[in-house]
Scaffold this active site. Structure first.
Site, PDB file in Angstrom:
ATOM      1  N   ASP A 127      61.163  31.761  66.048  1.00 12.86           N
ATOM      2  CA  ASP A 127      61.200  30.335  65.696  1.00 12.86           C
ATOM      3  C   ASP A 127      59.855  29.784  65.249  1.00 12.86           C
ATOM      4  OD1 ASP A 127      63.895  30.187  66.298  1.00 12.86           O
ATOM      5  OD2 ASP A 127      63.571  29.534  68.350  1.00 12.86           O
ATOM      6  N   GLU A 221      70.082  25.490  64.114  1.00 16.37           N
ATOM      7  CA  GLU A 221      71.035  25.307  65.204  1.00 16.37           C
ATOM      8  C   GLU A 221      70.770  24.034  66.005  1.00 16.37           C
ATOM      9  OE1 GLU A 221      70.661  28.658  67.810  1.00 16.37           O
ATOM     10  OE2 GLU A 221      68.497  28.384  68.071  1.00 16.37           O
ATOM     11  N   ARG A 265      82.935  26.770  54.221  1.00 18.06           N
ATOM     12  CA  ARG A 265      82.943  27.842  55.206  1.00 18.06           C
ATOM     13  C   ARG A 265      81.564  27.957  55.849  1.00 18.06           C
ATOM     14  NH1 ARG A 265      87.508  27.262  54.670  1.00 18.06           N
ATOM     15  NH2 ARG A 265      89.166  28.762  54.191  1.00 18.06           N
ATOM     16  N   HIS A 271      72.067  36.349  66.200  1.00 16.11           N
ATOM     17  CA  HIS A 271      71.106  37.346  66.676  1.00 16.11           C
ATOM     18  C   HIS A 271      70.739  38.390  65.640  1.00 16.11           C
ATOM     19  CE1 HIS A 271      72.227  35.521  70.497  1.00 16.11           C
ATOM     20  NE2 HIS A 271      71.107  36.020  70.982  1.00 16.11           N
ATOM     21  N   VAL A 272      71.436  38.403  64.495  1.00 18.73           N
ATOM     22  CA  VAL A 272      71.018  39.332  63.447  1.00 18.73           C
ATOM     23  C   VAL A 272      69.593  39.014  62.992  1.00 18.73           C
ATOM     24  CG1 VAL A 272      71.857  38.013  61.461  1.00 18.73           C
ATOM     25  CG2 VAL A 272      71.810  40.507  61.353  1.00 18.73           C
TER      26      VAL A 272
END
Length: 342
Positions: A127, A221, A265, A271-272
């Site tokens: 991050d 996120e 969509r 986590h990739v």
């Protein structure tokens, strides 16, 4: 001297490069002995260790993850957590500890340092949100993975003339979303630093369709709509009190589809972004951090964290590095406003 090495929090590409450089320099230059603490603070509390020597770190430079394992254990929530860590260090005659982690892991290191434990910190997180350092290793790899995903999604979005929402990691900071979104040619980038206007996002989407192109929306996120609340899958929390994120992408796609009447969509990278081979830059930066961490231990400069400033590695107090989250400054994200919606 006997030195412990610990990796805590979420895994990220480059952790093994730090371990390798710490052990190789410590052994070859100073003839130190090393002890690996298994599974982060969880292993420190439970006294789970493994031997570390040059043979153990051979061949790990290009490997993702961490050979030591990791966890999100927070010993500060245990009544005797600090004492149990000290007991582990004492049992293995560890004179100093190298702690490799993000803001949560380093906050524990700060508290431990304040009780007299000799340790130095190395910042890691995809991050890029640890204060005091320009970059953390793991970030470059994550941005590369996200950018490649966006590149691939452009073609399928165009084929079906639909909106594609790409959710990337970033709880409090939008570094990945901003870098990957700009590099991937996204038409909207939503980050935690700025509450987004859903009407504006839909306007950008519709403008893109007007010129017969399909829009890509990149959202961190932790992004939050105006007058709204953070979207989460559930209210459960980890040991550091963080809610489990992921959900904003699906919510946003539903809202955009309903308002624009165009199919939308979601792709959640999840986590990739953490996994796989670290980039050349992350291997280079992680290796430098490890080498300088050994120097800090040799100098007895404990309670510090290695930090990248420009091209130099310097040391800063751990307390300064953990007192606030590093967020994307306004002057940086407003530079790219001209690209949104086009």
């Amino acid at each position: 001297m006997r030195v412990g090495v610990l990796t805590g929090g979420g895994d990220c590409p480059g952790l093994n490069a730090v371990i390798r450089s710490v052990v190789r320099k410590g052994v070859q230059e100073y003839a130190w002995k090393f002890v690996g603490i298994v599974d982060g603070w969880g292993g420190a509390v439970k006294d789970v260790t493994m031997p570390l020597d040059v043979q153990a770190v051979r061949g790990i430079l290009p490997l993702g993850g961490t050979i030591l394992g990791s966890s999100r254990t927070n010993p500060l929530r245990l009544e005797d957590g600090i004492d149990r860590i000290k007991n582990t260090l004492g049992a293995h005659r560890i004179d100093a500890l190298v702690v490799i982690g993000g803001e949560d892991t380093l906050s524990v290191a700060t508290a431990l340092s304040e009780t007299g434990v000799n340790l130095v910190g190395v910042p890691k997180t995809i991050d890029n949100d640890v204060s005091g350092t320009d970059y953390t290793f793991g970030f470059d790899t994550a941005v590369g993975i996200a950018t490649e995903a966006i590149d691939r999604l452009h073609t399928t979005a165009e084929s079906h003339k639909r909106t594609l929402v790409v959710e990337v990691m970033g709880r409090h900071s939008g570094w990945i979303a901003l870098h990957a979104g700009v590099a991937g040619g996204a038409n909207a980038i939503l980050i935690p630093e700025v509450e987004f206007d859903l009407d504006q996002v839909c306007a950008w989407v519709e403008k893109r369709f007007e010129i017969n192109y399909a829009p890509i929306v990149v959202v961190a996120e932790g992004a939050v709509p105006k007058a709204g609340q953070m979207v989460v899958k559930d209210e459960s929390r980890d040991e550091f009190g963080h809610v489990r994120l992921s959900g904003i992408g699906d919510w946003l796609a539903r809202q955009v589809e309903h308002r624009t009447e165009k199919e939308a969509r979601t792709t959640v990278l999840g986590h990739v972004q953490r996994g796989g081979t670290p980039s050349a830059y992350d291997r280079w930066l992680a290796t430098r951090f490890g080498l300088h961490a050994v120097d800090a231990v040799k100098d007895g400069d404990f309670g510090t964290m290695m930090a990248l400033r420009g091209t130099r590695i310097t040391r800063i107090p751990l307390a300064d590095a953990t007192k606030a989250t590093k967020r994307v400054p306004q002057e940086l994200y407003t530079e790219f406003d001209v690209f949104f919606g086009t």
